[in-house]
Design a protein around this motif. Sequence first.
Motif, PDB file in Angstrom:
ATOM      1  N   ILE A 177      20.853  70.303  55.393  1.00 26.45           N
ATOM      2  CA  ILE A 177      20.880  69.120  56.467  1.00 26.45           C
ATOM      3  C   ILE A 177      22.352  68.627  56.954  1.00 26.45           C
ATOM      4  O   ILE A 177      22.467  68.515  57.830  1.00 26.45           O
ATOM      5  N   SER A 178      23.264  68.888  55.761  1.00 26.67           N
ATOM      6  CA  SER A 178      24.538  68.690  56.248  1.00 26.67           C
ATOM      7  C   SER A 178      25.336  69.814  57.057  1.00 26.67           C
ATOM      8  O   SER A 178      26.283  69.421  57.822  1.00 26.67           O
ATOM      9  N   PHE A 179      24.900  70.856  56.619  1.00 27.48           N
ATOM     10  CA  PHE A 179      25.363  72.035  57.252  1.00 27.48           C
ATOM     11  C   PHE A 179      24.428  72.963  57.796  1.00 27.48           C
ATOM     12  O   PHE A 179      24.263  73.839  57.216  1.00 27.48           O
ATOM     13  N   PRO A 180      23.853  72.911  59.043  1.00 25.24           N
ATOM     14  CA  PRO A 180      22.798  73.555  59.539  1.00 25.24           C
ATOM     15  C   PRO A 180      22.905  75.092  59.536  1.00 25.24           C
ATOM     16  O   PRO A 180      21.804  75.742  59.484  1.00 25.24           O
ATOM     17  N   LYS A 181      24.059  75.400  59.930  1.00 24.01           N
ATOM     18  CA  LYS A 181      24.039  77.032  59.854  1.00 24.01           C
ATOM     19  C   LYS A 181      24.343  77.474  58.347  1.00 24.01           C
ATOM     20  O   LYS A 181      24.744  78.816  58.283  1.00 24.01           O
ATOM     21  N   ILE A 182      24.285  76.761  57.347  1.00 21.55           N
ATOM     22  CA  ILE A 182      24.810  77.450  56.321  1.00 21.55           C
ATOM     23  C   ILE A 182      23.471  78.253  55.381  1.00 21.55           C
ATOM     24  O   ILE A 182      23.659  79.059  54.567  1.00 21.55           O
ATOM     25  N   GLY A 183      22.139  77.904  56.133  1.00 24.06           N
ATOM     26  CA  GLY A 183      20.964  78.435  55.518  1.00 24.06           C
ATOM     27  C   GLY A 183      20.987  79.983  55.349  1.00 24.06           C
ATOM     28  O   GLY A 183      20.649  80.480  54.099  1.00 24.06           O
ATOM     29  N   LYS A 184      21.547  80.726  56.079  1.00 19.46           N
ATOM     30  CA  LYS A 184      21.828  82.260  55.941  1.00 19.46           C
ATOM     31  C   LYS A 184      22.383  82.718  54.661  1.00 19.46           C
ATOM     32  O   LYS A 184      22.401  83.632  54.331  1.00 19.46           O
ATOM     33  N   PHE A 185      23.210  81.819  54.066  1.00 19.82           N
ATOM     34  CA  PHE A 185      24.020  82.108  52.779  1.00 19.82           C
ATOM     35  C   PHE A 185      23.594  81.559  51.843  1.00 19.82           C
ATOM     36  O   PHE A 185      24.025  81.808  50.768  1.00 19.82           O
ATOM     37  N   ARG A 186      22.224  81.454  51.805  1.00 21.26           N
ATOM     38  CA  ARG A 186      21.547  81.092  50.712  1.00 21.26           C
ATOM     39  C   ARG A 186      21.200  82.270  49.831  1.00 21.26           C
ATOM     40  O   ARG A 186      21.130  82.501  48.911  1.00 21.26           O
ATOM     41  N   THR A 187      21.093  83.480  50.630  1.00 26.74           N
ATOM     42  CA  THR A 187      20.865  84.734  50.220  1.00 26.74           C
ATOM     43  C   THR A 187      21.662  85.874  50.453  1.00 26.74           C
ATOM     44  O   THR A 187      21.408  86.884  50.101  1.00 26.74           O
ATOM     45  N   LYS A 188      22.716  85.377  51.302  1.00 24.67           N
ATOM     46  CA  LYS A 188      23.837  86.358  51.836  1.00 24.67           C
ATOM     47  C   LYS A 188      25.156  85.766  50.993  1.00 24.67           C
ATOM     48  O   LYS A 188      25.438  84.874  51.654  1.00 24.67           O
ATOM     49  N   GLY A 189      25.737  86.854  50.902  1.00 25.34           N
ATOM     50  CA  GLY A 189      27.208  86.580  50.379  1.00 25.34           C
ATOM     51  C   GLY A 189      28.103  86.649  51.420  1.00 25.34           C
ATOM     52  O   GLY A 189      27.660  87.107  52.584  1.00 25.34           O
ATOM     53  N   PHE A 190      29.285  86.132  51.100  1.00 28.45           N
ATOM     54  CA  PHE A 190      30.418  86.040  52.323  1.00 28.45           C
ATOM     55  C   PHE A 190      31.673  86.681  51.663  1.00 28.45           C
ATOM     56  O   PHE A 190      32.591  85.861  51.199  1.00 28.45           O
ATOM     57  N   PRO A 191      31.667  88.063  51.473  1.00 27.88           N
ATOM     58  CA  PRO A 191      32.977  88.470  50.858  1.00 27.88           C
ATOM     59  C   PRO A 191      34.338  88.264  51.468  1.00 27.88           C
ATOM     60  O   PRO A 191      35.342  88.701  50.752  1.00 27.88           O
ATOM     61  N   LEU A 192      34.352  87.808  52.571  1.00 26.86           N
ATOM     62  CA  LEU A 192      35.606  87.457  53.360  1.00 26.86           C
ATOM     63  C   LEU A 192      36.328  86.173  52.902  1.00 26.86           C
ATOM     64  O   LEU A 192      37.236  85.783  53.441  1.00 26.86           O
ATOM     65  N   PHE A 193      35.615  85.532  52.119  1.00 27.04           N
ATOM     66  CA  PHE A 193      36.081  83.980  51.764  1.00 27.04           C
ATOM     67  C   PHE A 193      37.370  83.828  51.296  1.00 27.04           C
ATOM     68  O   PHE A 193      38.156  83.244  51.723  1.00 27.04           O
ATOM     69  N   ASP A 194      37.772  84.820  50.198  1.00 28.26           N
ATOM     70  CA  ASP A 194      39.114  84.480  49.862  1.00 28.26           C
ATOM     71  C   ASP A 194      40.241  85.051  50.739  1.00 28.26           C
ATOM     72  O   ASP A 194      41.337  84.466  50.809  1.00 28.26           O
ATOM     73  N   ALA A 195      39.791  86.181  51.320  1.00 30.85           N
ATOM     74  CA  ALA A 195      40.804  86.559  52.430  1.00 30.85           C
ATOM     75  C   ALA A 195      41.054  85.619  53.590  1.00 30.85           C
ATOM     76  O   ALA A 195      42.123  85.574  53.775  1.00 30.85           O
ATOM     77  N   LEU A 196      39.979  84.776  54.069  1.00 29.53           N
ATOM     78  CA  LEU A 196      40.175  83.809  54.942  1.00 29.53           C
ATOM     79  C   LEU A 196      40.834  82.704  54.454  1.00 29.53           C
ATOM     80  O   LEU A 196      41.721  81.976  54.916  1.00 29.53           O
ATOM     81  N   GLY A 197      40.734  82.219  53.116  1.00 27.41           N
ATOM     82  CA  GLY A 197      41.219  81.208  52.379  1.00 27.41           C
ATOM     83  C   GLY A 197      42.835  81.607  52.613  1.00 27.41           C
ATOM     84  O   GLY A 197      43.576  80.625  52.739  1.00 27.41           O
ATOM     85  N   GLU A 198      43.136  82.499  52.083  1.00 25.49           N
ATOM     86  CA  GLU A 198      44.707  82.956  52.085  1.00 25.49           C
ATOM     87  C   GLU A 198      45.176  82.979  53.736  1.00 25.49           C
ATOM     88  O   GLU A 198      46.233  82.411  53.687  1.00 25.49           O
ATOM     89  N   LEU A 199      44.551  83.356  54.652  1.00 24.54           N
ATOM     90  CA  LEU A 199      44.847  83.248  55.941  1.00 24.54           C
ATOM     91  C   LEU A 199      44.945  82.069  56.384  1.00 24.54           C
ATOM     92  O   LEU A 199      46.033  81.600  57.078  1.00 24.54           O
ATOM     93  N   TYR A 200      43.888  81.039  56.236  1.00 20.88           N
ATOM     94  CA  TYR A 200      43.974  79.653  56.800  1.00 20.88           C
ATOM     95  C   TYR A 200      44.654  78.911  55.908  1.00 20.88           C
ATOM     96  O   TYR A 200      45.215  77.650  56.514  1.00 20.88           O
ATOM     97  N   ASP A 201      44.476  78.910  54.633  1.00 16.64           N
ATOM     98  CA  ASP A 201      44.847  77.719  53.649  1.00 16.64           C
ATOM     99  C   ASP A 201      46.010  78.212  52.895  1.00 16.64           C
ATOM    100  O   ASP A 201      46.810  77.355  52.284  1.00 16.64           O
ATOM    101  N   GLY A 202      46.408  79.496  52.697  1.00 12.76           N
ATOM    102  CA  GLY A 202      47.429  80.073  51.789  1.00 12.76           C
ATOM    103  C   GLY A 202      46.975  79.869  50.400  1.00 12.76           C
ATOM    104  O   GLY A 202      47.826  79.979  49.691  1.00 12.76           O
ATOM    105  N   THR A 203      45.551  79.881  50.097  1.00 10.17           N
ATOM    106  CA  THR A 203      45.172  79.679  48.836  1.00 10.17           C
ATOM    107  C   THR A 203      44.016  80.755  48.790  1.00 10.17           C
ATOM    108  O   THR A 203      43.482  81.176  49.537  1.00 10.17           O
TER     109      THR A 203
END
Length: 192
Positions: A139-165
């Motif tokens: 309800i809060s994030f309508p496009k998040i549904g596909k990540f209920r069963t699918k991973g997002f392995p780029l999360f850490d790399a994107l965190g380093e890129l956009y947040d430096g963390t």
Amino acid sequence: MMMTARGSPRINLLQSKVSQSKLSPKGRVTKRHGSSSKVRASWNPELEKSLVDLLHDHNTPEYKGQNGWSSDTWNKIVKKFHENNPYVSYTKLQVQEKEKELKRVYKMLKEARQQSGVSWNEKRWMIETEPELWDNLIISFPKIGKFRTKGFPLFDALGELYDGTNSRGHIQLHLHSAIPASISISCSGDRS
């Protein structure tokens, strides 16, 4: 069997439909009223990782300004992307759109992970929570549904890129680009 005469409205309609959309090696191109617009490029996880790696390579003040990468840098990124992946041919705009999409997904997952009762599985790169909380997340994030069963392995790399963390919130320092090779750094807690 229905026969149509040459130049009949039925033949003209069929011919116009055939000429409206044609396939090209770069993707499907749809032509309407003299203009053409490209359909979204088809990306896979390997191509996404290749793009993120190039974004990391160009994540320095030399290539970036306050508003992101310069146009010249994007040209370099796209050229290098095609050198690394010669079987695809995406426009600069398609590559930029993919970067924006990855950034939106990262920010959405980052915000969702901060919700009460939500955890992150480091091994599967997935959000984990109770089914009722998943319903609330959708309800809060309508496009998040596909990540209920699918991973997002780029999360850490994107965190380093956009947040430096990284995923644990630790700031990543990219000292190698800021410190000359002749300087040695000791990271021990010893201050004698």
